[in-house]
Structures are given as structure tokens and as C-alpha cells.
Design a protein around this motif. Structure first.
Motif, PDB file in Angstrom:
ATOM      1  N   UNK A  54       0.745  -1.175  -0.117  1.00  0.00           N
ATOM      2  CA  UNK A  54       0.098   0.155   0.081  1.00  0.00           C
ATOM      3  C   UNK A  54       0.947   1.141   0.134  1.00  0.00           C
ATOM      4  N   UNK A  55       0.448   1.987  -1.120  1.00  0.00           N
ATOM      5  CA  UNK A  55       1.022   3.295  -0.968  1.00  0.00           C
ATOM      6  C   UNK A  55      -0.009   4.480  -1.265  1.00  0.00           C
ATOM      7  N   UNK A  56       0.160   5.927  -1.196  1.00  0.00           N
ATOM      8  CA  UNK A  56      -0.815   6.723  -1.688  1.00  0.00           C
ATOM      9  C   UNK A  56      -2.189   6.619  -0.991  1.00  0.00           C
ATOM     10  N   UNK A  57      -3.120   6.313  -1.916  1.00  0.00           N
ATOM     11  CA  UNK A  57      -4.361   6.281  -1.270  1.00  0.00           C
ATOM     12  C   UNK A  57      -4.684   5.055  -0.562  1.00  0.00           C
ATOM     13  N   UNK A  58      -3.962   3.940  -0.991  1.00  0.00           N
ATOM     14  CA  UNK A  58      -4.066   2.917  -0.537  1.00  0.00           C
ATOM     15  C   UNK A  58      -3.663   2.803   1.048  1.00  0.00           C
ATOM     16  N   UNK A  59      -2.658   3.684   1.193  1.00  0.00           N
ATOM     17  CA  UNK A  59      -1.973   3.781   2.659  1.00  0.00           C
ATOM     18  C   UNK A  59      -3.229   4.275   3.431  1.00  0.00           C
ATOM     19  N   UNK A  60      -3.846   5.186   3.089  1.00  0.00           N
ATOM     20  CA  UNK A  60      -4.980   5.581   3.781  1.00  0.00           C
ATOM     21  C   UNK A  60      -5.854   4.500   4.546  1.00  0.00           C
ATOM     22  N   UNK A  65      -7.330   0.299   8.452  1.00  0.00           N
ATOM     23  CA  UNK A  65      -7.241  -1.149   8.904  1.00  0.00           C
ATOM     24  C   UNK A  65      -6.474  -1.623  10.237  1.00  0.00           C
ATOM     25  N   UNK A  66      -5.248  -0.843   9.928  1.00  0.00           N
ATOM     26  CA  UNK A  66      -4.300  -1.038  10.971  1.00  0.00           C
ATOM     27  C   UNK A  66      -4.666  -0.473  12.310  1.00  0.00           C
ATOM     28  N   UNK A  67      -5.351   0.571  12.297  1.00  0.00           N
ATOM     29  CA  UNK A  67      -6.157   1.100  13.541  1.00  0.00           C
ATOM     30  C   UNK A  67      -7.117   0.190  14.104  1.00  0.00           C
ATOM     31  N   UNK A  68      -8.046  -0.528  13.280  1.00  0.00           N
ATOM     32  CA  UNK A  68      -9.069  -1.364  13.667  1.00  0.00           C
ATOM     33  C   UNK A  68      -8.390  -2.440  14.326  1.00  0.00           C
ATOM     34  N   UNK A  69      -7.255  -3.054  13.695  1.00  0.00           N
ATOM     35  CA  UNK A  69      -6.603  -4.111  14.371  1.00  0.00           C
ATOM     36  C   UNK A  69      -6.033  -4.105  15.799  1.00  0.00           C
ATOM     37  N   UNK A  70      -5.553  -2.665  15.832  1.00  0.00           N
ATOM     38  CA  UNK A  70      -4.980  -2.316  17.357  1.00  0.00           C
ATOM     39  C   UNK A  70      -6.228  -2.295  18.202  1.00  0.00           C
ATOM     40  N   UNK A  78     -13.520  -2.116   8.566  1.00  0.00           N
ATOM     41  CA  UNK A  78     -12.922  -0.599   8.545  1.00  0.00           C
ATOM     42  C   UNK A  78     -12.128  -0.231   7.284  1.00  0.00           C
ATOM     43  N   UNK A  79     -11.633  -1.052   6.618  1.00  0.00           N
ATOM     44  CA  UNK A  79     -11.230  -0.830   5.136  1.00  0.00           C
ATOM     45  C   UNK A  79     -12.259  -0.672   4.328  1.00  0.00           C
ATOM     46  N   UNK A  80     -13.305  -1.310   4.365  1.00  0.00           N
ATOM     47  CA  UNK A  80     -14.347  -1.094   3.427  1.00  0.00           C
ATOM     48  C   UNK A  80     -15.090   0.268   3.797  1.00  0.00           C
ATOM     49  N   UNK A  81     -15.218   0.476   4.992  1.00  0.00           N
ATOM     50  CA  UNK A  81     -15.737   1.868   5.665  1.00  0.00           C
ATOM     51  C   UNK A  81     -14.918   3.129   4.852  1.00  0.00           C
TER      52      UNK A  81
END
Length: 387
Positions: A54-60, A65-70, A78-81
Motif C-alpha cells: 500500500x502507498x498513496x490512497x491505499x496507505x490511507x 485497517x491497522x487502527x482497527x486491528x489495534x 474498517x477498510x471497507x468503510x
């Protein structure tokens, strides 16, 4: 982003047919069949299921997703939202399992019972049953009405949702699991319990019609289908006109669509496209049959790769296009791997036909509008072209 891009269908469609047009030289997820033109072309070994980092918009999206995992919540949701908030109409997020299944479909395989259906006046009608499939073994025939799947009434539902139920997309419907169908034929109603199986998608079929007409039906552009189209054209009887039937074709591998174009063109431009502003082009191979009369049949179910092929044949004066306006899916998606192994696809560009026409949201207008009599009208046109 490693040069990988996808020409994707909306998620609501892809859940049923799971076919995507792969761009930019990397044919992902176990469907590596060749290189596409361009300086950044790379092709993974067959069987690869890697997606771009993931880079750019994918990084967002990856950050969401990473915040949801934490936080101990679902990273996929979370990624779908995050994708939904971005306004990306064609963006989608796959779980690792969904992405693996999607990868398998690019090779022409799928799990199901072997029937095709359409919506007609709010009801679901079986249009075709594959030979040697669970549906065929149960005696289901084209024209039967499908009333329910596992007790859920299907009247009024989109066909794509019904296909998803048949496949068991939301219930882990792997090969060997069962599905109960409610059916109707005339005055008879009955139920059949079928066992899902791993099936091969017969995407190219060839029929010979009276009047020296060869009909090449391409249901989707999966691995090897482009060569099958070329073989069908080479093996057609001398003097036979060709009907290239792309009705209901939901897309597929771009390399296969370009190979199919090469069956009818002597090299030259098939389409241009951009990936985050970088312009690229796709070209046919030289040596195609440019002499046979050709009619391409399309409808509202003609999407993505099939629209790319139709636009090339129409713009370059190689085919008369007959039917109704195509779907209008002409955007390019790139997949990026998320921290939990799921994959997000985001729109990064659009493609154009050789004359520079944009397809996304517009579709392709046929040269001759036709409905259920399209095949008959194609025969009339071929007779005229032949003379």
C-alpha cells in the motif's frame, strides 16, 4: 505499487461472477498469462497471490485497517468503510479468502452447481445448465424457474445476489457443501439438494449456423480464452462470416481480450489507459484475419474487457456492432495488500478506445440497435458484407 492494476467490476457484481480485467502487465492471483506493453511490465509466476504494497490512497485505507486491528475490531470492515467514504464507486476490499477465490476465477474455475440464470419480470429463470455439472445431474433444464435457495425466496433479487447464494459466498460454500433449490417447471414445483463442485468455466463456445456463419460466444476473458477465439477464427470454414457474441460478458483478463482482438486485427492500437496520470497503450499482434465479415453482439451486460474489445473493433472499422448499449465500466483499479492480509482495490485511472472515447459511465453505443432478434440481424448484415 509495483505496476499492477485491475480493471474491476463493482463489488455487488464481482461477488457473483468474480471476473476482473487485469491491466499493466501483472496478471495477478494465479492467472499470469503474459506481459502487457509498457516500461513497467512485470509478470509474477503462475500461482502468485501477491498484491501491491500500500502507498498513496491505499496507505490511507491500510491505516484504517491497522487502527482497527489495534482496537480489536474488524480490519476488513474498517477498510471497507474507508473506501466507501472516499467516494470511489468501484473501490472494494477483499478478505484474504475472498481474494484467493477471486484469483481462482481468473483461471476459469469456480465453485458452484453449474447453472446460469437471468431475471425476467421479477423472477429468476435458468438460462443454461453446464454438461456434467450437479445441476445437469439433477435434471434441471434451461427455462426452469428458480424459486428459492436454501429456503430464501429469490423473486425480485438481482441475479448477482442469487449467484452469490448458489455459490455460498457468505456461508463458506466450498466444494462438497450442499445447497437446496426450490424449482418450478410449468405446473410442477419441487426441491433439489445439490452438492457444490469445483467446476471449469467454459468461456468460449463455437456454433455453426446456416448461411456460412460461425458464432463465437465469449462468456468471459479467463486464462486461454483469447487463444480459443483465435483458434475458432482460424478453423472457421472458408468464406464463413463471424459473429462475436459478447452479450453478458462481464470482463476478464486484459491479455486475453487483447489476444482476442489480435484474431481480427493486423496489429495496431487496441486501447489506451492511464495509471495515476501515466499514459499507456495496448496493441494487437500482427497477422489477424482482417478479411472475414465480422459482427459483434453486445448488450447491457457487456462489461470491462469486453467493452475494450468492442471499442477497438468498432473504432477501427473492423466490426459492425449490434445490440444495445454496453454497461460502461472503463476505470482502472489497483490492488494493495493491507496489514491483515486483505486486499483493497482503488480506482487510479480510466481507459479509452483507439479514437479516444471514454467508456466509463457511458458505455459503447452499437451501430445497430437490436433486441432479441440481434443474432438474426447479425446474419443479415453478414450476408450483405459477404457480397
Amino acid at each position: 505499487m509495483s505496476g499492477r492494476a485491475l480493471f474491476c467490476e463493482p463489488r455487488r457484481i464481482r461477488r457473483g461472477s468474480a471476473l476482473t480485467l487485469v491491466f499493466a502487465g501483472v496478471l495477478v492471483a494465479g492467472a499470469a498469462t503474459g506481459n502487457l506493453p509498457g516500461p513497467a511490465d512485470r509478470t509474477p509466476a503462475a500461482g502468485s497471490t501477491q498484491a501491491a504494497a500500500p502507498v498513496g490512497r491505499h496507505a490511507e485505507v491500510a491505516e484504517a485497517a491497522e487502527e482497527a486491528m489495534a482496537a480489536g475490531t474488524s480490519p476488513v470492515e474498517a477498510a471497507r468503510r474507508a473506501v466507501s467514504r472516499s467516494g470511489d464507486r468501484w473501490g472494494a476490499v477483499y478478505s484474504p479468502e475472498e481474494y484467493e477465490e477471486f484469483a481462482e476465477t481468473l483461471d476459469g474455475g469456480y465453485t458452484g452447481v453449474g447453472l446460469w440464470a437471468r431475471e425476467r419480470s421479477g423472477r429468476i429463470e435458468v438460462t443454461r445448465v453446464g454438461g456434467g455439472t450437479p445441476a445437469a445431474d439433477a435434471g434441471i433444464r434451461a427455462g426452469d424457474r428458480l424459486r428459492s435457495v436454501d429456503g430464501a425466496t429469490v423473486d425480485g433479487r438481482p441475479v448477482t445476489e442469487v449467484v452469490s447464494l448458489l455459490r455460498g459466498d457468505d456461508t463458506g460454500g466450498s466444494a462438497g457443501t450442499t445447497v437446496r433449490l426450490g424449482l418450478e417447471r410449468g405446473t410442477r414445483t419441487w426441491s433439489e439438494t445439490l452438492r457444490r463442485a469445483r467446476l471449469s468455466r467454459d468461456t468460449v463456445t463455437v456454433d455453426e449456423l446456416p448461411g456460412e456463419i460461425t458464432v463465437v460466444k465469449v462468456a468471459a476473458f479467463t486464462k486461454g480464452s483469447g487463444d480459443e477465439v483465435r483458434d475458432a477464427v482460424r478453423e472457421a470454414p472458408d468464406g464463413a462470416g463471424i459473429v462475436l457474441d459478447l452479450r453478458g460478458n462481464s470482463g476478464g483478463l486484459v491479455a486475453e481480450a487483447v489476444t482476442a482482438a489480435s484474431a481480427f486485427l493486423d496489429g495496431g492500437l487496441v486501447a489506451t489507459y492511464d495509471v495515476e496520470g501515466e499514459q499507456r497503450a495496448l496493441h494487437a499482434e500482427p497477422g489477424g484475419d482482417t478479411a472475414r465479415p465480422l459482427v459483434a453482439l453486445v448488450d447491457g451486460g457487456t462489461m470491462s474487457a469486453a467493452e475494450l474489445l468492442t471499442g477497438a473493433l468498432q473504432d477501427r472499422g473492423r466490426a459492425v456492432v449490434v445490440g444495445s448499449r454496453t454497461f460502461g465500466k472503463g476505470s482502472v483499479q489497483v490492488p494493495g495488500r493491507l496489514p491483515d492480509g486483505s486486499v483493497a482495490e482503488l480506482t487510479v485511472g480510466h481507459y479509452r478506445t483507439p479514437s479516444g472515447r471514454g467508456v466509463d459511465g457511458r458505455g459503447i453505443t452499437p451501430d445497430l440497435e437490436a433486441g432479441e432478434r440481434a443474432l438474426r440481424q447479425a446474419g443479415t448484415i453478414l450476408a450483405g458484407l459477404g457480397r
